[in-house]
Design a protein around this motif. Structure first.
Motif, PDB file in Angstrom:
ATOM      1  N   GLN A 191       0.827  -1.205   0.000  1.00 40.68           N
ATOM      2  CA  GLN A 191       0.000   0.000   0.000  1.00 40.68           C
ATOM      3  C   GLN A 191       0.860   1.254   0.000  1.00 40.68           C
ATOM      4  N   TYR A 192       1.985   1.191   0.677  1.00 41.41           N
ATOM      5  CA  TYR A 192       2.920   2.318   0.704  1.00 41.41           C
ATOM      6  C   TYR A 192       3.387   2.651  -0.711  1.00 41.41           C
ATOM      7  N   ARG A 193       3.679   1.619  -1.496  1.00 43.98           N
ATOM      8  CA  ARG A 193       4.097   1.816  -2.888  1.00 43.98           C
ATOM      9  C   ARG A 193       2.947   2.394  -3.725  1.00 43.98           C
ATOM     10  N   ILE A 194       1.780   1.842  -3.545  1.00 42.06           N
ATOM     11  CA  ILE A 194       0.623   2.285  -4.331  1.00 42.06           C
ATOM     12  C   ILE A 194       0.372   3.779  -4.127  1.00 42.06           C
ATOM     13  N   GLU A 195       0.530   4.239  -2.898  1.00 42.75           N
ATOM     14  CA  GLU A 195       0.311   5.655  -2.616  1.00 42.75           C
ATOM     15  C   GLU A 195       1.340   6.543  -3.320  1.00 42.75           C
ATOM     16  N   MET A 196       2.566   6.043  -3.473  1.00 45.58           N
ATOM     17  CA  MET A 196       3.606   6.834  -4.147  1.00 45.58           C
ATOM     18  C   MET A 196       3.513   6.754  -5.668  1.00 45.58           C
ATOM     19  N   LEU A 197       2.790   5.766  -6.179  1.00 45.31           N
ATOM     20  CA  LEU A 197       2.612   5.622  -7.628  1.00 45.31           C
ATOM     21  C   LEU A 197       1.368   6.400  -8.048  1.00 45.31           C
ATOM     22  N   ASP A 198       1.396   7.711  -7.809  1.00 41.81           N
ATOM     23  CA  ASP A 198       0.220   8.536  -8.063  1.00 41.81           C
ATOM     24  C   ASP A 198       0.204   9.151  -9.459  1.00 41.81           C
ATOM     25  N   GLY A 199       1.265   8.966 -10.223  1.00 37.59           N
ATOM     26  CA  GLY A 199       1.284   9.446 -11.602  1.00 37.59           C
ATOM     27  C   GLY A 199       1.394  10.943 -11.756  1.00 37.59           C
ATOM     28  N   LYS A 200       1.951  11.620 -10.786  1.00 37.34           N
ATOM     29  CA  LYS A 200       2.083  13.063 -10.884  1.00 37.34           C
ATOM     30  C   LYS A 200       3.228  13.467 -11.819  1.00 37.34           C
ATOM     31  N   GLY A 201       3.034  14.556 -12.545  1.00 30.81           N
ATOM     32  CA  GLY A 201       4.086  15.133 -13.370  1.00 30.81           C
ATOM     33  C   GLY A 201       4.637  14.168 -14.394  1.00 30.81           C
ATOM     34  N   ALA A 202       5.952  14.056 -14.408  1.00 35.91           N
ATOM     35  CA  ALA A 202       6.625  13.212 -15.398  1.00 35.91           C
ATOM     36  C   ALA A 202       6.348  11.736 -15.194  1.00 35.91           C
ATOM     37  N   ASN A 203       5.755  11.373 -14.064  1.00 34.50           N
ATOM     38  CA  ASN A 203       5.453   9.967 -13.790  1.00 34.50           C
ATOM     39  C   ASN A 203       4.105   9.528 -14.351  1.00 34.50           C
ATOM     40  N   ALA A 204       3.395  10.449 -14.983  1.00 30.40           N
ATOM     41  CA  ALA A 204       2.068  10.133 -15.515  1.00 30.40           C
ATOM     42  C   ALA A 204       2.147   8.986 -16.516  1.00 30.40           C
ATOM     43  N   GLY A 205       1.201   8.088 -16.412  1.00 31.63           N
ATOM     44  CA  GLY A 205       1.144   6.941 -17.320  1.00 31.63           C
ATOM     45  C   GLY A 205       1.957   5.781 -16.803  1.00 31.63           C
ATOM     46  N   GLY A 206       3.238   5.995 -16.639  1.00 29.38           N
ATOM     47  CA  GLY A 206       4.111   4.919 -16.172  1.00 29.38           C
ATOM     48  C   GLY A 206       3.776   4.453 -14.774  1.00 29.38           C
ATOM     49  N   ALA A 207       3.520   5.395 -13.877  1.00 33.87           N
ATOM     50  CA  ALA A 207       3.208   5.025 -12.501  1.00 33.87           C
ATOM     51  C   ALA A 207       1.929   4.198 -12.436  1.00 33.87           C
ATOM     52  N   GLN A 208       0.936   4.583 -13.228  1.00 35.40           N
ATOM     53  CA  GLN A 208      -0.330   3.850 -13.214  1.00 35.40           C
ATOM     54  C   GLN A 208      -0.147   2.425 -13.735  1.00 35.40           C
ATOM     55  N   ARG A 209       0.667   2.260 -14.772  1.00 33.68           N
ATOM     56  CA  ARG A 209       0.902   0.916 -15.312  1.00 33.68           C
ATOM     57  C   ARG A 209       1.664   0.060 -14.305  1.00 33.68           C
ATOM     58  N   LEU A 210       2.617   0.678 -13.616  1.00 34.50           N
ATOM     59  CA  LEU A 210       3.371  -0.068 -12.614  1.00 34.50           C
ATOM     60  C   LEU A 210       2.476  -0.462 -11.446  1.00 34.50           C
ATOM     61  N   ARG A 211       1.625   0.443 -11.037  1.00 32.24           N
ATOM     62  CA  ARG A 211       0.678   0.150  -9.956  1.00 32.24           C
ATOM     63  C   ARG A 211      -0.229  -1.015 -10.333  1.00 32.24           C
ATOM     64  N   ASN A 212      -0.666  -1.035 -11.579  1.00 31.49           N
ATOM     65  CA  ASN A 212      -1.542  -2.127 -12.027  1.00 31.49           C
ATOM     66  C   ASN A 212      -0.852  -3.479 -11.962  1.00 31.49           C
ATOM     67  N   THR A 213       0.440  -3.518 -12.315  1.00 31.00           N
ATOM     68  CA  THR A 213       1.152  -4.803 -12.241  1.00 31.00           C
ATOM     69  C   THR A 213       1.294  -5.244 -10.792  1.00 31.00           C
ATOM     70  N   LEU A 214       1.537  -4.297  -9.906  1.00 27.45           N
ATOM     71  CA  LEU A 214       1.640  -4.648  -8.492  1.00 27.45           C
ATOM     72  C   LEU A 214       0.320  -5.202  -7.978  1.00 27.45           C
ATOM     73  N   LEU A 215      -0.767  -4.560  -8.337  1.00 31.24           N
ATOM     74  CA  LEU A 215      -2.082  -5.055  -7.918  1.00 31.24           C
ATOM     75  C   LEU A 215      -2.363  -6.438  -8.490  1.00 31.24           C
TER      76      LEU A 215
END
Length: 767
Positions: free
Chosen positions: A574-598
């Motif tokens: 859950q700690y990771r999921i909260e940091m994978l919020d897709g803000k700024g330059a992390n948009a798109g990539g963070a969401q895809r990474l979060r999905n694999t974790l889930l």
């Protein structure tokens, strides 16, 4: 300046050359990196198929014969990952051919076969499919369009009314049809395409695919199982003799003072002992015993009495390399910045808590099953090299340097590779083959012993990483400093322009030692410093081992994130999921990474069941290989830890987002293999340096994962129609941190060094 010709000549001369990623891209827009032998007669392999009379060649990448057989030329090294079959499948989809008509062959080093994006012949980084998918698709589509136009002319019908299916073009209204064989035989398929026309082709959409996403039979499996596929070690040439290398007692820097061959002369078939004079500086202190058979060459090599000067690295050890790494890391002005965002110093001043940790990895050896080998033959003015190689552009130039000729006089004949894993990005095996052949005036095949290969491997470098993290009162990560100290493999290649500019403008750095440290978590203040360990760089010449930097950077990142989660009293996932919020330059990539974790969490049952005492699950998620070429991958590791620290890996659950999947079964096989490779590196593999030499010489002392140690492995592949990504390496990088995190949850032992041993776990349990 013609950077393409300059590259070859500079490498051959042992001087810096322009092989930056930018020059790759520029080169791909022109002629590519010219190895210069276009027009040389008598070539084998790829050129032979295209020379056949009556073939239709819609692209440099494939040719259609009058019998309808489509032969695809793969410009990538095929080392068991079936990349040649993958390239054929991509072409087949748009070409509309019958899969039974498809064949594959491996490319020579003619620059026409350079990677369409990189502009060179290199296989690594899990780049092959993602960087070639579009070009191969357009090549296939162009062939289909040309064949359709020719069929329309032959049948006297509008091309728009034709239907293409299984190597046949039919006209439903008139019931006329022509096979691809018929069209090629007619000679009317002559349309060519300009680069702009290729770019303008409208490709199929995923809902139209009939081949992509289907686990068709791999084309190369029959030849690899019936013995007709040829590997480098299989090469036989008329009049060929054999060379056995004698390597010095120091990994790098030794020189030969004298050679006594009196005992070798008593060995039947002995021809000559050749001391290498390697102007490319790929090798130092090597001697080759040449004889009529490999057995006799081995006997002669064993009989040689060689006196060495150990050179400047003769007293270097793993301990001294780590000590130097610690010294460098402690210096404020060491290295260059790879990431420098926000103000970490100020953030640490306001942090509610600061956590610091040091993570290390050992030297690791590639050790592919087929030992290094190369066969060299001089025919007229042309040097022919037969070997399996991952970097023909660089290797051809090194062979030229060893021969003392212009690179245009070197032809590389690509063979299948009996394992590569990055080892065959290097060309050391070319040097003794060429110089021995030159010395005896005959073709020479050089085959390394396992001991030669292990002690002279271009290994994964020993690394030390210091991570300092600050969190606020809520446990949120607000600042992170990450120092990475290692040898710099890419700089060792002698191609400094392949390096990356540092963000602090202090000079170039080797991004291939820090990729992964620029993660997709949202952290407002983030520094990553790349520090070159010059001592390790010189004493242990390093190469790119499967997973490259993310194999160690994510070890540190994902371990630290876990430590922070526990310090904050939060669930690590859950700690990771909260940091994978897709803000700024992390948009798109963070969401895809979060999905694999889930996905990995759901598949493994993470958090949904009570585990027995001494068992634990740990998570990690990574964006390997590089930020710009990521395959989003997550792992849940399930382990049991005994009171003595012994670790039993019960299950690895890996989820990976590959965008578009070409061959589902192959993807699953590669992800599974990568996960097991990661497990092997995490728990079992370690090489050590003593008195300048690698101590481990065979599989009795360097001990990869055994079959008896295999855990259950579950794979979830996410194919969402996005751009195709790579799968050969990413899963390697996620295993070690997931295991360490699971071990902590099972036993309370936090281990920060790879490989993780029972002794280290037991000691950490008592700490």
């Amino acid at each position: 300046m013609n950077t393409h010709v300059k590259l070859d000549k500079d490498i051959a001369a042992g001087t810096p050359a322009d092989l930056s990623r930018r020059s790759f891209l520029v080169g791909s827009a022109t002629a590519g990196l010219a190895l210069g032998y276009s027009g040389v007669p008598g070539l084998l392999g790829a050129d032979a198929a295209f020379a056949a009379t009556g073939n239709f060649d819609p692209s440099v990448w494939y040719s259609i014969a009058p019998d309808g057989i489509v032969t695809v030329t793969c410009g990538k090294a095929d080392m068991g990952q079936h990349i040649a079959s993958t390239m054929a499948q991509i072409i087949c989809e748009e070409l509309g051919a019958n899969w039974k008509d498809m064949r594959v062959q491996l490319a020579s080093n003619d620059p026409k076969f350079n990677d369409p994006v990189l502009g060179a012949q290199i296989t690594g980084g899990s780049w092959s499919t993602m960087m070639n998918y579009d070009a191969m698709s357009r090549a296939g589509a162009a062939g289909r369009m040309a064949l359709t136009e020719a069929a329309a002319a032959s049948m006297g019908v509008p091309s728009g009314e034709l239907v293409v299916h299984d190597s046949t073009i039919s006209h439903p209204k008139s019931k006329k049809s022509m096979s691809y064989a018929d069209i090629v035989k007619s000679g009317k398929a002559t349309k060519t395409f300009t680069p702009d026309e290729l770019k303008a082709i409208k490709l199929k959409t995923p809902d139209q695919y009939t081949m992509i996403g289907v686990s068709v039979p791999q084309i190369d499996i029959p030849s690899k199982t019936n013995g007709t596929a040829k590997y480098g070690i299989d090469v036989m040439l008329p009049g060929m003799v054999y060379g056995k290398v004698v390597t010095p007692p120091v990994r790098y820097g030794a020189t030969v003072k004298s050679v006594d061959d009196s005992a070798a002369k008593k060995v039947p078939g002995f021809i000559k002992a050749v001391v290498l004079d390697d102007k490319t500086a790929t090798t130092t202190g090597w001697v080759v015993a040449v004889a009529d058979t490999y057995a006799n060459a081995r006997r002669a090599a064993d009989a040689l009495k060689i006196d060495y000067d150990g050179g400047p690295n003769a007293k270097v050890s793993s301990e001294s390399l780590f000590a130097e790494a610690k010294r460098l890391q402690a210096l404020d002005d060491s290295g260059q910045f790879f990431v420098k965002e926000g103000d970490t110093a100020a953030a640490f001043g306001t942090a509610a808590k600061v956590v610091e940790a040091e993570y290390t990895t050992s030297i690791n050896i590639h050790a592919p099953m087929e030992p290094m080998n190369a066969t060299a033959q001089l025919q007229g003015d042309i040097w022919h090299l037969y070997s399996g190689n991952q970097f023909a552009t660089r290797s051809g130039a090194i062979a030229a340097g060893a021969a003392g000729v212009d690179p245009k006089f070197v032809v590389m004949h690509q063979m299948y590779l009996g394992g590569g894993f990055g080892r065959r990005l290097d060309a050391d095996m070319m040097v003794p083959a060429v110089q021995a052949a030159k010395a005896v005036g005959k073709p020479v095949k050089v085959i390394y012993s396992r001991e030669n290969d292990m002690t002279m491997d271009f290994s994964r470098p020993l690394t030390l990483q210091k991570v300092k993290a600050g969190v606020d009162a809520d446990g949120k990560l607000i600042a992170l400093n990450h120092d990475v100290v290692s040898a710099w493999p890419t700089q060792r290649w002698g191609i400094p322009d392949f390096m990356s500019p540092s963000v602090d403008k202090k000079g170039a750095l080797d991004a291939f030692t820090v990729n992964g440290a620029d993660f997709f978590y949202s952290v407002p203040n983030h520094n990553v410093r790349a520090i070159k360990n010059e001592m390790a760089h010189n004493a242990t010449p390093s190469g790119q081992l499967r997973s490259v930097a993310p194999g160690w950077t994510f070890w540190a990142v994902e371990s630290m994130v876990d430590e922070l989660a526990h310090a904050a009293g939060k669930d690590p996932a859950q700690y990771r999921i909260e940091m994978l919020d897709g803000k700024g330059a992390n948009a798109g990539g963070a969401q895809r990474l979060r999905n694999t974790l889930l996905a990995a969490m759901g598949m493994s049952g993470y958090g949904s069941k009570q585990l027995p005492k001494g068992e634990g699950m740990g998570v990690a998620c990574v964006s390997s290989q590089e930020r710009a070429t990521a395959s989003w991958t997550a792992c849940v590791a399930h382990v049991a830890v005994s009171d003595s620290g012994e670790i039993k890996v019960k299950k690895l659950t890996v989820a990976t987002d590959v965008g578009t999947q070409v061959h589902p079964d192959n993807i699953r096989a590669q992800v599974e293999g990568a996960a097991l490779w990661g497990l092997s590196l995490a728990l079992y593999e370690k090489a050590t340096l003593k008195d300048g030499a690698i101590e481990q010489t065979n599989f009795d002392t360097y001990t990869p994962l055994r079959m008896s140690q295999m855990p259950e492995v579950a794979i979830s592949v996410i194919a969402n129609g996005e751009k195709a990504t790579g799968v050969g390496e990413p899963a390697v990088t996620v295993i070690a941190p997931a295991l360490a995190n699971a071990i902590f949850n099972a036993s309370g032992a936090r281990v920060r060094s790879l490989p993780i041993t029972a002794e280290a776990v037991k000691a950490a349990m008592k700490a």
